[in-house]
Scaffold this motif. Structure first.
Motif, PDB file in Angstrom:
ATOM      1  N   ASN A   1       0.820  -1.206   0.000  1.00  0.00           N
ATOM      2  CA  ASN A   1       0.000   0.000   0.000  1.00  0.00           C
ATOM      3  C   ASN A   1       0.860   1.264   0.000  1.00  0.00           C
ATOM      4  O   ASN A   1       0.512   2.263  -0.645  1.00  0.00           O
ATOM      5  CB  ASN A   1      -0.942  -0.003   1.210  1.00  0.00           C
ATOM      6  CG  ASN A   1      -2.125  -0.940   1.026  1.00  0.00           C
ATOM      7  OD1 ASN A   1      -2.607  -1.131  -0.088  1.00  0.00           O
ATOM      8  ND2 ASN A   1      -2.594  -1.534   2.111  1.00  0.00           N
ATOM      9  N   TRP A   2       1.983   1.233   0.694  1.00  0.00           N
ATOM     10  CA  TRP A   2       2.888   2.385   0.740  1.00  0.00           C
ATOM     11  C   TRP A   2       3.406   2.704  -0.660  1.00  0.00           C
ATOM     12  O   TRP A   2       3.485   3.863  -1.056  1.00  0.00           O
ATOM     13  CB  TRP A   2       4.034   2.075   1.697  1.00  0.00           C
ATOM     14  CG  TRP A   2       4.974   3.213   1.940  1.00  0.00           C
ATOM     15  CD1 TRP A   2       4.836   4.227   2.841  1.00  0.00           C
ATOM     16  CD2 TRP A   2       6.220   3.444   1.266  1.00  0.00           C
ATOM     17  NE1 TRP A   2       5.916   5.076   2.769  1.00  0.00           N
ATOM     18  CE2 TRP A   2       6.779   4.621   1.812  1.00  0.00           C
ATOM     19  CE3 TRP A   2       6.911   2.774   0.261  1.00  0.00           C
ATOM     20  CZ2 TRP A   2       7.995   5.140   1.381  1.00  0.00           C
ATOM     21  CZ3 TRP A   2       8.128   3.290  -0.172  1.00  0.00           C
ATOM     22  CH2 TRP A   2       8.654   4.458   0.386  1.00  0.00           C
TER      23      TRP A   2
ATOM     24  N   ASP B   1       0.534   4.303  -2.529  1.00  0.00           N
ATOM     25  CA  ASP B   1       0.234   5.639  -2.019  1.00  0.00           C
ATOM     26  C   ASP B   1       1.222   6.675  -2.541  1.00  0.00           C
ATOM     27  O   ASP B   1       0.863   7.841  -2.744  1.00  0.00           O
ATOM     28  CB  ASP B   1       0.243   5.638  -0.491  1.00  0.00           C
ATOM     29  CG  ASP B   1      -0.918   4.850   0.102  1.00  0.00           C
ATOM     30  OD1 ASP B   1      -1.915   4.638  -0.617  1.00  0.00           O
ATOM     31  OD2 ASP B   1      -0.822   4.449   1.277  1.00  0.00           O
ATOM     32  N   ARG B   2       2.457   6.272  -2.755  1.00  0.00           N
ATOM     33  CA  ARG B   2       3.487   7.205  -3.215  1.00  0.00           C
ATOM     34  C   ARG B   2       3.692   7.179  -4.726  1.00  0.00           C
ATOM     35  O   ARG B   2       4.589   7.830  -5.254  1.00  0.00           O
ATOM     36  CB  ARG B   2       4.806   6.914  -2.493  1.00  0.00           C
ATOM     37  CG  ARG B   2       4.806   7.527  -1.097  1.00  0.00           C
ATOM     38  CD  ARG B   2       5.621   6.750  -0.098  1.00  0.00           C
ATOM     39  NE  ARG B   2       5.452   7.352   1.221  1.00  0.00           N
ATOM     40  CZ  ARG B   2       4.383   7.128   2.012  1.00  0.00           C
ATOM     41  NH1 ARG B   2       3.394   6.348   1.571  1.00  0.00           N
ATOM     42  NH2 ARG B   2       4.290   7.690   3.202  1.00  0.00           N
TER      43      ARG B   2
ATOM     44  N   ARG C   1      -5.589  -2.103  -5.812  1.00  0.00           N
ATOM     45  CA  ARG C   1      -4.994  -0.778  -5.862  1.00  0.00           C
ATOM     46  C   ARG C   1      -4.591  -0.354  -7.272  1.00  0.00           C
ATOM     47  O   ARG C   1      -4.231   0.809  -7.482  1.00  0.00           O
ATOM     48  CB  ARG C   1      -3.783  -0.713  -4.925  1.00  0.00           C
ATOM     49  CG  ARG C   1      -4.083  -0.962  -3.445  1.00  0.00           C
ATOM     50  CD  ARG C   1      -5.031   0.071  -2.855  1.00  0.00           C
ATOM     51  NE  ARG C   1      -4.596   1.440  -3.060  1.00  0.00           N
ATOM     52  CZ  ARG C   1      -3.731   2.085  -2.260  1.00  0.00           C
ATOM     53  NH1 ARG C   1      -3.225   1.456  -1.196  1.00  0.00           N
ATOM     54  NH2 ARG C   1      -3.397   3.334  -2.502  1.00  0.00           N
TER      55      ARG C   1
ATOM     56  N   ARG D   1      -7.633   3.365  -9.311  1.00  0.00           N
ATOM     57  CA  ARG D   1      -7.835   4.438  -8.344  1.00  0.00           C
ATOM     58  C   ARG D   1      -9.249   4.985  -8.535  1.00  0.00           C
ATOM     59  O   ARG D   1      -9.495   5.788  -9.452  1.00  0.00           O
ATOM     60  CB  ARG D   1      -6.787   5.535  -8.531  1.00  0.00           C
ATOM     61  CG  ARG D   1      -6.793   6.576  -7.426  1.00  0.00           C
ATOM     62  CD  ARG D   1      -5.502   7.387  -7.408  1.00  0.00           C
ATOM     63  NE  ARG D   1      -5.343   8.231  -8.584  1.00  0.00           N
ATOM     64  CZ  ARG D   1      -4.489   7.985  -9.570  1.00  0.00           C
ATOM     65  NH1 ARG D   1      -3.711   6.910  -9.531  1.00  0.00           N
ATOM     66  NH2 ARG D   1      -4.392   8.809 -10.604  1.00  0.00           N
TER      67      ARG D   1
ATOM     68  N   ARG E   1      -8.384   4.882   3.240  1.00  0.00           N
ATOM     69  CA  ARG E   1      -8.694   5.120   1.820  1.00  0.00           C
ATOM     70  C   ARG E   1     -10.180   5.349   1.577  1.00  0.00           C
ATOM     71  O   ARG E   1     -10.574   5.729   0.469  1.00  0.00           O
ATOM     72  CB  ARG E   1      -8.223   3.925   0.968  1.00  0.00           C
ATOM     73  CG  ARG E   1      -6.745   3.645   1.055  1.00  0.00           C
ATOM     74  CD  ARG E   1      -6.285   2.730  -0.066  1.00  0.00           C
ATOM     75  NE  ARG E   1      -6.973   1.460  -0.114  1.00  0.00           N
ATOM     76  CZ  ARG E   1      -6.672   0.399   0.633  1.00  0.00           C
ATOM     77  NH1 ARG E   1      -5.676   0.458   1.507  1.00  0.00           N
ATOM     78  NH2 ARG E   1      -7.342  -0.732   0.515  1.00  0.00           N
TER      79      ARG E   1
END
Length: 354
Positions: A24-25, A28-29, A148, A151, A185
């Motif tokens: 997830n990190w 997210d980035r 993921r 989006r 999220r």
């Protein structure tokens, strides 16, 4: 014993949660690619827990709301449990084996008026859907909270009142697919399968617990189920009516609410044939049920299970069984439907209505 087993499995849960947190990190980035679709809003409905939070009826509520607003929604799912692969648009010839039980239920519920598509690759699936269905103005993703690579414009997170994510652990110690932090999220959290008489004080307590993990400004809504009268599903059920004594057949994650409804409605459950979620019924299992059925009894099941009972391989087994399903619809508490509509309205301005 169960609590001891949970504690023993926690180190494995921490390891699994750590791997997912790293994944997830990266998303997210932006270090792992995530596709957004600008032409139409993509609305995701999902959960943190494995199974049983009420995704299908909430998806149906969302699709019905979109249609009432003049939109042309389409549904996209991976088609869990199907025996096919790749992109497939549902048709009247499909079965649970070809597209999955939930997509089949959704296709039939809306009479084919809503495009229902299954695809393991949701990015490619959405792209192909929009090319082939230019009239579509919204895409609803079923069970895609952990996917993921897409989006969504709006993320709906579901959690049960009786099994809230904030009291659970990550697999294998619990039933969470990822850590509780995944609630960050969500654009809205809906607490499902609530007691219709849930008090304002109880809603406040639940909201405070949810917001320990979700973003502080995210609305927390509450919904319950309304059950309709039995609907003939198979066999000689048409024109008949269930008597007070019934046999229940389920292949869903949480049959408890259905059993509670049947008891409250005055039915006496003579037997409950319970199978795991998405279970593919076999002729032998239906035959064993039929052998136990006494004169005057009928079989009650869920709408999702009824979809699987229509498999061609089961046609002979259910031909003489009086089978009914119990339809369910979502009802929001405390004007939650109005609040959810207010969150969704900005994605569908009046000039975009077709």
């Amino acid at each position: 014993m169960a609590r001891l087993l949970t504690y023993l499995l926690l180190p494995l849960s921490w390891l699994y949660a750590g791997v997912l947190a790293g994944r997830n990190w990266l998303y997210d980035r932006g270090w792992k690619p995530s596709a957004a679709f600008e032409t139409v809003p993509v609305l995701s409905v999902g959960n943190l827990r494995v199974g049983g939070t009420g995704k299908t009826p909430h998806v149906a509520w969302l699709v019905a709301w979109l249609r009432a607003r003049g939109q042309q929604p389409a549904l996209l799912s991976r088609g869990y449990g199907r025996r096919t692969r790749g992109y497939r648009r549902a048709t009247a010839a499909d079965t649970a084996a070809t597209i999955g039980d939930e997509p089949l239920q959704q296709f039939r519920q809306f009479g084919g008026a809503v495009p229902v598509v299954v695809s393991e690759d949701r990015v490619a699936g959405i792209g192909r859907l929009l090319l082939q269905e230019p009239a579509v103005t919204a895409v609803v993703l079923d069970d895609a909270y952990q996917h993921r690579r897409v989006r969504p414009a709006f993320n709906i997170l579901l959690t049960e009142q009786q099994r809230p994510f904030y009291q659970d652990f990550v697999l294998p110690a619990g039933r969470l697919r990822e850590s509780r932090a995944g609630a960050q999220r969500a654009d809205v959290v809906i607490v499902t399968k609530c007691d219709p008489a849930l008090s304002a004080a109880a809603r406040t307590t639940i909201t405070e617990n949810v917001r320990r993990y979700a973003r502080p400004e995210v609305p927390v809504l509450f919904s319950c189920y309304d059950y309709g009268p039995p609907v003939p599903a198979a066999g000689p059920a048409a024109g008949a009516a269930p008597g007070p004594e019934v046999v229940v057949l389920t292949g869903i994650a949480q049959p408890g609410p259905l059993l509670e409804h049947l008891a409250a409605a005055g039915y006496r459950v003579a037997a409950h044939h319970r199978y795991p979620d998405h279970h593919a019924f076999t002729p032998a299992e239906i035959g064993a049920l039929a052998a136990q059925l006494r004169p005057g009894q009928v079989v009650l099941t869920t709408q999702k299970d009824a979809a699987r009972l229509r498999e061609p391989a089961l046609a002979a087994s259910v031909a003489d069984l009086p089978v009914f399903y119990i339809p369910i619809t979502v009802r929001f508490l405390a004007a939650g439907d109005t609040r959810l509509a207010a969150l969704l309205n900005p994605y569908f301005p009046p000039h975009a209505v077709v």
